[in-house]
Design an enzyme around this catalytic site. Sequence first.
Site, PDB file in Angstrom:
ATOM      1  N   LYS A 103      32.809  37.244  48.786  1.00 24.60           N
ATOM      2  CA  LYS A 103      33.332  38.265  48.000  1.00 24.60           C
ATOM      3  C   LYS A 103      33.548  37.949  46.589  1.00 24.60           C
ATOM      4  O   LYS A 103      34.895  37.554  46.503  1.00 24.60           O
ATOM      5  CB  LYS A 103      34.564  38.900  48.722  1.00 24.60           C
TER       6      LYS A 103
ATOM      7  N   GLU B 139      42.144  27.163  45.350  1.00 26.06           N
ATOM      8  CA  GLU B 139      41.941  26.919  43.773  1.00 26.06           C
ATOM      9  C   GLU B 139      42.702  27.983  42.997  1.00 26.06           C
ATOM     10  O   GLU B 139      42.264  29.109  42.968  1.00 26.06           O
ATOM     11  CB  GLU B 139      40.427  26.705  43.412  1.00 26.06           C
TER      12      GLU B 139
ATOM     13  N   CYS C 271      41.249  28.956  33.886  1.00 26.55           N
ATOM     14  CA  CYS C 271      42.438  28.506  34.945  1.00 26.55           C
ATOM     15  C   CYS C 271      42.743  27.167  34.049  1.00 26.55           C
ATOM     16  O   CYS C 271      44.173  26.827  34.144  1.00 26.55           O
ATOM     17  CB  CYS C 271      41.815  28.144  36.071  1.00 26.55           C
TER      18      CYS C 271
ATOM     19  N   GLU D 219      51.475  31.516  34.023  1.00 28.75           N
ATOM     20  CA  GLU D 219      50.083  31.716  33.415  1.00 28.75           C
ATOM     21  C   GLU D 219      49.901  33.068  32.715  1.00 28.75           C
ATOM     22  O   GLU D 219      49.799  33.899  33.513  1.00 28.75           O
ATOM     23  CB  GLU D 219      49.065  31.506  34.692  1.00 28.75           C
TER      24      GLU D 219
HETATM   25  P1  NDP Z   1      43.054  37.287  41.870  1.00 29.56           P
HETATM   26  O1  NDP Z   1      44.108  36.330  42.838  1.00 29.56           O
HETATM   27  O2  NDP Z   1      43.751  38.480  41.717  1.00 29.56           O
HETATM   28  O3  NDP Z   1      41.695  37.813  42.631  1.00 29.56           O
HETATM   29  C1  NDP Z   1      40.858  36.656  43.234  1.00 29.56           C
HETATM   30  C2  NDP Z   1      40.076  37.124  44.199  1.00 29.56           C
HETATM   31  O4  NDP Z   1      40.889  37.414  45.413  1.00 29.56           O
HETATM   32  C3  NDP Z   1      39.375  38.481  43.869  1.00 29.56           C
HETATM   33  O5  NDP Z   1      38.236  38.631  44.541  1.00 29.56           O
HETATM   34  C4  NDP Z   1      40.284  39.328  44.596  1.00 29.56           C
HETATM   35  O6  NDP Z   1      39.808  40.591  44.689  1.00 29.56           O
HETATM   36  C5  NDP Z   1      40.704  38.775  45.926  1.00 29.56           C
HETATM   37  N1  NDP Z   1      41.905  39.246  46.515  1.00 29.56           N
HETATM   38  C6  NDP Z   1      42.988  39.963  46.076  1.00 29.56           C
HETATM   39  N2  NDP Z   1      43.900  40.214  47.066  1.00 29.56           N
HETATM   40  C7  NDP Z   1      43.164  39.506  48.153  1.00 29.56           C
HETATM   41  C8  NDP Z   1      43.740  39.512  49.486  1.00 29.56           C
HETATM   42  N3  NDP Z   1      45.090  40.300  49.860  1.00 29.56           N
HETATM   43  N4  NDP Z   1      42.750  39.128  50.278  1.00 29.56           N
HETATM   44  C9  NDP Z   1      41.511  38.622  50.029  1.00 29.56           C
HETATM   45  N5  NDP Z   1      41.256  38.829  48.792  1.00 29.56           N
HETATM   46  C10 NDP Z   1      42.111  39.066  47.863  1.00 29.56           C
HETATM   47  O7  NDP Z   1      42.783  36.447  40.850  1.00 29.56           O
HETATM   48  P2  NDP Z   1      41.914  36.994  39.513  1.00 29.56           P
HETATM   49  O8  NDP Z   1      40.860  37.678  40.032  1.00 29.56           O
HETATM   50  O9  NDP Z   1      42.917  37.809  38.840  1.00 29.56           O
HETATM   51  O10 NDP Z   1      41.567  35.526  38.878  1.00 29.56           O
HETATM   52  C11 NDP Z   1      42.343  35.078  38.063  1.00 29.56           C
HETATM   53  C12 NDP Z   1      43.257  33.769  38.727  1.00 29.56           C
HETATM   54  O11 NDP Z   1      42.474  33.097  39.086  1.00 29.56           O
HETATM   55  C13 NDP Z   1      43.923  32.890  37.715  1.00 29.56           C
HETATM   56  O12 NDP Z   1      45.404  32.849  38.216  1.00 29.56           O
HETATM   57  C14 NDP Z   1      43.069  31.551  37.539  1.00 29.56           C
HETATM   58  O13 NDP Z   1      44.187  30.655  37.136  1.00 29.56           O
HETATM   59  C15 NDP Z   1      42.503  31.534  38.914  1.00 29.56           C
HETATM   60  N6  NDP Z   1      41.582  30.658  38.927  1.00 29.56           N
HETATM   61  C16 NDP Z   1      41.576  29.391  39.354  1.00 29.56           C
HETATM   62  C17 NDP Z   1      40.465  28.343  38.887  1.00 29.56           C
HETATM   63  C18 NDP Z   1      40.599  27.215  39.577  1.00 29.56           C
HETATM   64  O14 NDP Z   1      39.419  26.310  39.699  1.00 29.56           O
HETATM   65  N7  NDP Z   1      41.712  26.601  40.147  1.00 29.56           N
HETATM   66  C19 NDP Z   1      39.010  28.992  38.502  1.00 29.56           C
HETATM   67  C20 NDP Z   1      39.260  30.242  37.867  1.00 29.56           C
HETATM   68  C21 NDP Z   1      40.288  31.111  38.135  1.00 29.56           C
HETATM   69  P3  NDP Z   1      39.637  42.090  43.837  1.00 29.56           P
HETATM   70  O15 NDP Z   1      40.337  41.348  42.524  1.00 29.56           O
HETATM   71  O16 NDP Z   1      38.427  42.547  43.796  1.00 29.56           O
HETATM   72  O17 NDP Z   1      40.716  42.845  44.371  1.00 29.56           O
END
Ligand code: NDP
Length: 499
Positions: free
Chosen positions: A182, A257, A291, A392
């Site tokens: 997803k 992550e 990130c 962040e």
């Molecule tokens: P989110 O946590 O908002 O979303 C990440 C994913 O989780 C999306 O696909 C989102 O879907 C999905 N999601 C949201 N709510 C739920 C739920 N309740 N159950 C299951 N899935 C869910 O993060 P962002 O997309 O805003 O990404 C940015 C974040 O990712 C930053 O904090 C960044 O630091 C982190 N990140 C970490 C990395 C690492 O390697 N540690 C690498 C890259 C990013 P949808 O958005 O479609 O609703």
Amino acid sequence: MLSDDELCCGPSLYIDGKWTNALGGGTRDIVNPADGTVIATVDEADRADAVAAVAAARAAFDTGGWPATPVSERVGLLLRIADSLAAERDRLARIETLDTGKTLRESYIDVDDVIAVFRYYAHLAATGADRLVDIGDPAIVSRVVREPVGVCALIAPWNYPLLQMSWKIAPALAAGCTMVAKPSEVTPLSTIALVRLIDRAGVPPGVVNLIQSSGARVGSALTDTPDVDLISFTGGAATGEIIAGKAARHITRVALELGGKNPHIVFPDADFDSAVDAVLTGAFLHSGQVCSAGTRLIVHESIADEFVAALAGRARAIRVGPGLDPASETGPLVSEAHRAKVEAYVALGIAGGARLVTGGARPDDPALRDGSFYLPTIFDHCHRLMRIVQEETFGPILTVERFTTDDEALMLGNDTAYGLAAGVRTADLARGERFTRALRHGTVWLNDFGYYTPAAEWGGFGRSGIGRELGPSGLAEYQETKHIWHNTAPAVGGWFTDN
Ligand code: NDP
């Protein structure tokens, strides 16, 4: 708008080996953040689609034979995927740039990394071996084997859509798992393109399934079910907490992550120009939507004024623009909604008394008016307790703190709930080595910043997550360890008497 050829339009959910529309008929427009135009319309899954995808993955694992596929077949599949990614490199990079806003140069780096990751896990799958344990009894063969963990829910964010999903799909396939991917609802296009290549490479039905939708809509079908054996999630810490809570109900394995607030420490003996360059790149690449972005500069008091002045000069010169324009050095933020969050952090910084050195505004170029652009922003004289220092911001905001002693630098470098990545710049190699060990972060760069490689683990300490991607640990996430004890000469044990 992307052409049909580029996107290979048509149904965009992939369940049990078939491309399909959402059961509820929902669709979502995907927007180019550089100009606000709609570039594609994709299917929007409901819970029922997610349940069907998990069921397909469950059947492919339990009865479809995939976990028992000879390793050579899995290796062949991974290599075919890598080859087709290489053949489609230009198209994939263009899709990623249009969808995320990042510059084409960055997208090419991502695609090349993804190709390398598929090749790396093909190599690792081919070389994995069981471990024999010497029991000291020739009749006993004791061996430790690795088996696929089962059905995996792979959930990825919007900032590196193709790369983050590939860091999951490649090792999951190598291990013999089945999966439901997803991507973020905001940036699903490169993942759809990737799964089309995986389909064409001959993956058996049900092994890889793809759904697009919001986490709120389909999340619980992936995270709150005993039918999923592992949730591998990359995203924000707040979402990670929710997912870990759901997983706990069924004792489902989780790999998280999460975010980072990454310090970059500069000592006065560091090479000045390369340090300025690295801090600038670490903070403002992809407009800070990384990130591991080095958004917290910790610089020695004796060079701080000169350093910040040089940095601000370079930051003002960064060419912000559409990712497809070769002149652009950094692109827009991913959406209007995300820019609003970044602007709220800038307002917080100003209200909190940090000194705005540069940026803090949208570009005034009328050509950029329709995109969600934001200027590289530097706040000097920050305090460690400010929210812009601790949270962040995920945008082009660099905070500056000053230190005078090594102990203070180390304290500030570890003064975070996160622990994803950190950088140190010094010519004193003994000090540098000491810091690489004392900093509590998953990656520490000494006199460099931002680099990673498929063969070395990636992940964080503290609130940056649980587990590791890439490297051998990235494969182990998708494996269960089993100890097999084989007695080749069974005999009566004699513990209990038989009369
Ligand atoms: P989110 O946590 O908002 O979303 C990440 C994913 O989780 C999306 O696909 C989102 O879907 C999905 N999601 C949201 N709510 C739920 C739920 N309740 N159950 C299951 N899935 C869910 O993060 P962002 O997309 O805003 O990404 C940015 C974040 O990712 C930053 O904090 C960044 O630091 C982190 N990140 C970490 C990395 C690492 O390697 N540690 C690498 C890259 C990013 P949808 O958005 O479609 O609703």
